[in-house]
Structure formats: C-alpha cells, structure tokens
Design an enzyme around this catalytic site. Structure first.
Site, PDB file in Angstrom:
ATOM      1  N   GLU A   1       4.324  -4.400   0.323  1.00 25.04           N
ATOM      2  CA  GLU A   1       4.777  -3.477   1.423  1.00 25.04           C
ATOM      3  C   GLU A   1       4.810  -4.362   2.761  1.00 25.04           C
ATOM      4  OE1 GLU A   1       2.977   0.681  -0.233  1.00 25.04           O
ATOM      5  OE2 GLU A   1       1.492  -0.383   1.046  1.00 25.04           O
TER       6      GLU A   1
HETATM    7  C1  TNX Z   1       0.527   1.467  -1.931  1.00 27.26           C
HETATM    8  S1  TNX Z   1       0.417  -0.242  -3.845  1.00 27.26           S
HETATM    9  C2  TNX Z   1      -0.379   0.451  -1.362  1.00 27.26           C
HETATM   10  C3  TNX Z   1      -1.669   0.938  -0.586  1.00 27.26           C
HETATM   11  C4  TNX Z   1      -1.770   2.236  -0.381  1.00 27.26           C
HETATM   12  C5  TNX Z   1      -1.403   2.880  -1.631  1.00 27.26           C
HETATM   13  C6  TNX Z   1      -1.822   4.286  -1.647  1.00 27.26           C
HETATM   14  C7  TNX Z   1      -0.013  -1.202  -2.886  1.00 27.26           C
HETATM   15  C8  TNX Z   1       0.015  -2.609  -3.132  1.00 27.26           C
HETATM   16  N1  TNX Z   1      -0.165  -0.688  -1.579  1.00 27.26           N
HETATM   17  O1  TNX Z   1      -1.477   0.352   0.798  1.00 27.26           O
HETATM   18  O2  TNX Z   1      -3.322   2.625   0.174  1.00 27.26           O
HETATM   19  O3  TNX Z   1      -0.217   2.878  -1.912  1.00 27.26           O
HETATM   20  O4  TNX Z   1      -1.464   4.920  -3.028  1.00 27.26           O
END
Ligand code: TNX
Length: 548
Positions: free
Chosen positions: A361
């Site tokens: 992200e």
């Molecule tokens: C996505 S999935 C994230 C996390 C969050 C999560 C909550 C991923 C690699 N990153 O930063 O905590 O969703 O469900």
C-alpha cells in the site's frame, strides 16, 4: 399419573447414583495405590461433572497424513516419565515442554529421563534413533501401544510436532492448569505425519495496538499447539514503532509512544525482550520473521526523525486507521543509511533466514520510486545475509531474486504471478480467505469488512495451491494468516479473532489436500471446543461448527 411420577423419580435417582459411581471410579483412577516416587503438586481437584471428554485418534488438527488405529488404549500411569535418548540436550528440552503441559492437570510429577534404547512400559519415549528421513525435518511417527507411547522423528523438530499430537490424543482436560481427574487414556495406533508446506504461519500486528511480551508468547504457544512454524512479527506501522534500534533510538522512544486511539507508554520491545521472544519461538520450533514496513506505513518513523522526510519536517504522530499516506523519502541517501542500520541491527538479533520489508500500500510513492526503493532494500537485506520477503507489490522490481518471497494478500488483482515468472516463491495470505481481522459475520463486534466476511467455513474452504491462477505447485511456499489489530485491543480480542479460524489455516498448511472437506473438518473442530476451553482460549463459538 402419580405412579408414573414416582417411577420417574426413582429412575432419575438411579441415574444420578450411576453417574456419581462412574465419577468416583474416575477420581480413584487418578489416585492409584501404586507407590509413587515423586510428589505431585497439591492443587485442588476441579471435578468435571461429565468426566473427561473421550478423544479419538481421528480428531487431530491438523489432520495427519496417515492414521492406523488398532482399537486398544494406553492409560498414562501415575508413575509415567518421559524418556529421551541420552546425549541430546535438545530432546530433553522437548520432553520438558511436554512434561510441563501434562504435569499440572495429571499431578503426576512426570520427569524427563535419558535412556539408550526403549524405556520400560508405561512411559513416553521421544527419539531420533531410526528416524525416517523421508518424513522430513518436521515429520514424525507416533506409535501408541497399550504399553508405551513412542515418537520417532528424523529431527528434533519432528518430535516437537509429534508431542502436539500426543496432547490432542489425551482427553481435553489435559490442557487444564489445575489438577483434573483421569484416566489419561489414549487410543492405540500409529500416526505417520509430515507437513504439506514449509511455511505455516501467522502474523501479529503489534504496531496498531501494542501487546506485551507475555501476550506475544501466549500467541506463539497457541500457534505451536496446531503445528504452525512461522511467527511473522509486524513491528512497525504508521501508528507505532515497536523495536529498539540502538542507532536510531527515537524510533522506539518517540515512535513507540502511540497506537490507534492515542498515546501508549513505552510501547516497544527492548532488544533483550525481542531476543527473549525469538528464543521462546525457537524453543517451539517456530521461526520468527520480523517486519519493518516500508516505504509506506512509516509515519511513526517519519515523526521520530525529521531528516527521513523529503521536506525535512517531521509530521505529527498518527493514531487513526487510514493507510497509504506516508512514505520514506526515496531520493535521500539518509533513507538507505536508516534502512541499512535497522536491518543490520534486526538481522543480528534474528536467527531466521527471512527479513520482511513490508512494501504494501505504498500509495504515496510513485511506481518508479517504489521499484527503485525496493530494489535497493533487497540489496541491503541480502548484504546482511537474509532473504527478503515483502507483500506482493515487491514483485514489481526488475531484479527480484529467486530467493525473495512475495506475500499474496490482494483479493483480486495480484502481483503473485509476476513473482513466479521472476522465479520467486509466493506465500499465500489472500485477505478474503486468510485475514484474521475480517469479521466472521456482519454483526461480529471486532474486526473489519473490506475484504469480506470470513466465517470458520469460508476460512477453511480454499486451497493455497490453486487460489491464484499462475501460482501453483512448488511456487507456493505456504500459508499465513495475518492478524491486523486496528480494532483488536486485548489478548482476549486476539483469541476471539484467531480461534477457531487459525486451526483451519494450520490444517491448510499441514494436511494433504485429498480427503479433506468442511463437513468432516467441522466435526473434528467441534471436538476441540473443550480443549480450547481447557486452554483458556476465548474462542468464537461460530454456529457453523457443531461444538462438543
Ligand atoms: C491492509 S493487507 C493492510 C494493513 C491493514 C489491513 C487491515 C496489507 C498488506 N496491508 O495495513 O492493517 O489491510 O485489514
């Protein structure tokens, strides 16, 4: 009418007498007259009204590769000890782990003794002599006869997995920490067993909410009982930095002062505490993989050191739950000094082969910058003799090494096939199947819904080897269930989200795919209810499971 009532009363009375008599037999069986050489801990007996829940050899989770039942039973006598082959301190430690699990509930004062060859009848024997190499490092063969319980492993790790099977073949009350009535009966037969995948893990996010060393250890211990072997420790995020880095102390001192919802006093692990957790995991044959998330998810670091920001200004600390707004400064050389220092210190404290660098992200970083950054990070990780693992976006870098691992998490579009095309392996954590922070149902009090609702059945019904097109066979390293903690505050919350789903992921990672199905599994899982209760686990009584 009256006669009928009298008859009924007599019948009920007789039944009560029968139950009382049966219980008396069970209680006396736990206090046999046999001379004892050891003094059991005098804990009061908490009588179980229904007696110990009978187990069968067929209720083991994860389901073993092969089970041969011989229809008899072994009753652990009060004189029992655990014998391990002499000259192997590691086996003594494994034996002690089992003794520590059995002694509080049985009160037998089981000791770990060494031997050259099979011990006398009425004992438990753990050995690597004659271990079958084809079972691999974690495989074991458990043989229960009416006289002896024997686990043979090719490696000590196999014995540790095998003693989890012993625990599950004993009545559920064995897991209590107070003295219980026996008898401590096991079905006789043979279990030949080894895992399907090399990596069977769970991730705990201690950045969104901080958890004590004791909580982390309990999580690791619960993982161990279902034969999981990797603990992924998410140590940094926007909301907090949780590990002391001596060369950048403000990361922990200042960056560890917040969590979701507000401030948090000293919410980081010292290096000594981290090493203690590593060793705790190691003694359970669980590899700890630390994660420092970058270049995004870095607000806590950016707030701690102004020089890590492109504009040289430290942002305020963050206690909300948004993602994707922070980034290390890709163009500054100090960024790579920082990364090198952090990875060097962590690598020195971490015996496992992998270093997790996050990489998810990174929406505030351009793709070109992201690729340039992760490529440099891979070089740094390898310079410290570790293999890089990152969330699947890392597959975008041109020079992705075959030794690097991409962790698949997206619910649809995936970078996992790209990783495979580049020769790397993939760890399976699809958010809509494996995320422990997703709610079970719409009305579940804790958790999130962005990836969907995951009840115990949904969490179980998928196969890591076929879930992503283009990622199969040897490209799949294993399965991992991450627990993000934006909404998770206490250990009790952790247990509620992880149980009963985590045993299902343990089974997906360990057991052969053929012959597995939800309708059979749900009954086996239901039989673990009393066991989880005895372990004090705050599990969710999902109604799709027929709980015993
Ligand atoms: C996505 S999935 C994230 C996390 C969050 C999560 C909550 C991923 C690699 N990153 O930063 O905590 O969703 O469900």
């Amino acid at each position: 009418m009256q006669k009928k009532n009298i008859f009924r009363t007599v019948l009920v009375f007789a039944l009560v007498l029968m139950i009382l008599a049966a219980n008396a037999i069970q209680v006396s069986a736990s206090n046999p007259l046999a001379p004892k050489t050891k003094t059991p801990t005098p804990t009061p007996i908490t009588p179980t009204p229904t007696g110990p829940i009978p187990t069968t050899i067929g209720n083991i989770i994860p389901m073993p590769v092969s089970i041969t039942s011989t229809g008899g039973s072994f009753v652990l006598p009060s004189t029992a000890d655990i014998y391990v082959e002499s000259g192997m301190a590691e086996l003594t430690a494994i034996g002690q782990y089992l003794a520590d699990k059995l002694n509080p509930s049985t009160g037998y004062g089981i000791q770990v003794l060494t031997t050259n060859g099979a011990p006398p009848n009425g004992n438990i024997y753990l050995t690597t002599v004659g271990g079958d190499a084809t079972l691999g490092d974690e495989g074991y063969q458990l043989t229960v006869t009416s006289n002896l319980v024997t686990v043979v492993g090719y490696k000590p790790a196999g014995l540790f997995r095998g003693i989890q099977t012993i625990r599950q073949m004993l009545p559920a009350a064995i897991e209590n920490v107070t003295l219980q009535p026996g008898p401590w009966k096991m079905a006789t037969g043979t279990v030949r067993d080894y895992p399907r995948f090399a990596w069977r893990g769970s991730m705990l996010d201690v950045a969104r909410h901080f958890f004590s060393v004791a909580d982390v250890k309990r999580y690791i211990d619960l993982m161990a009982s279902y034969k999981l072997n990797v603990f992924h420790f998410h140590l940094s995020d926007d909301q907090g930095w949780r590990i002391m880095i001596n060369s950048w102390p403000n990361l922990a001192i200042y960056g560890g002062g917040t969590q979701v919802g507000g401030t948090c006093t000293n919410c980081y692990y010292t290096q000594a505490q981290y090493s203690d957790i590593v060793a705790y995991a190691q003694s359970r044959y669980i590899t700890l993989v630390p994660e420092i998330d970058m270049p995004g998810h870095t607000n806590a670091a950016l707030a701690s050191y102004a020089e890590l920001n492109c504009n040289g200004v430290a942002p305020a600390r963050y206690t909300g739950t948004n993602v994707g707004f922070s980034s290390l400064c890709i163009s500054k050389s100090i960024t790579y000094t920082f990364v090198d220092d952090v990875i060097r210190e962590l690598a020195a404290l971490t015996p496992g082969a992998y270093m997790h660098v996050g990489g998810d992200e990174a929406s505030s970083t351009t793709t070109a910058d992201y690729v340039s950054f992760v490529s440099q990070v891979q070089t740094i990780v390898q310079a410290h003799n570790k293999q890089m693992i990152g969330w699947e976006e890392i597959a975008q870098i041109n020079g992705l090494s075959a030794s690097s691992v991409a962790q698949h998490w997206n619910t649809s579009d995936s970078f996992a096939p790209t990783a495979v095309q580049k020769g790397a392996k993939v760890l399976m954590s699809p958010a809509h199947k494996a995320y422990l922070d997703m709610k079970y149902y719409r009305k579940t009090q804790l958790g999130q819904t962005w990836a969907g609702l995951i009840n115990t059945q949904t969490g179980y019904e998928w196969d890591p080897a076929t879930i992503v097109n283009g990622v199969s066979g040897g490209s799949v390293l294993g399965v991992e269930a991450p627990l993000w903690t934006e909404t998770i505050v206490t250990m009790s919350d952790i247990e509620f989200m992880a149980y009963p789903r985590l045993p299902g992921y343990a089974e997906l990672g360990w057991s052969p795919v053929t012959g597995r199905n939800w309708n059979e599994y749900k009954v086996r899982l239901g039989s673990h209810g009393p066991r989880l209760t005895a372990m004090g686990v705050n599990f969710y009584r999902d109604t799709v499971v027929p709980w015993q």
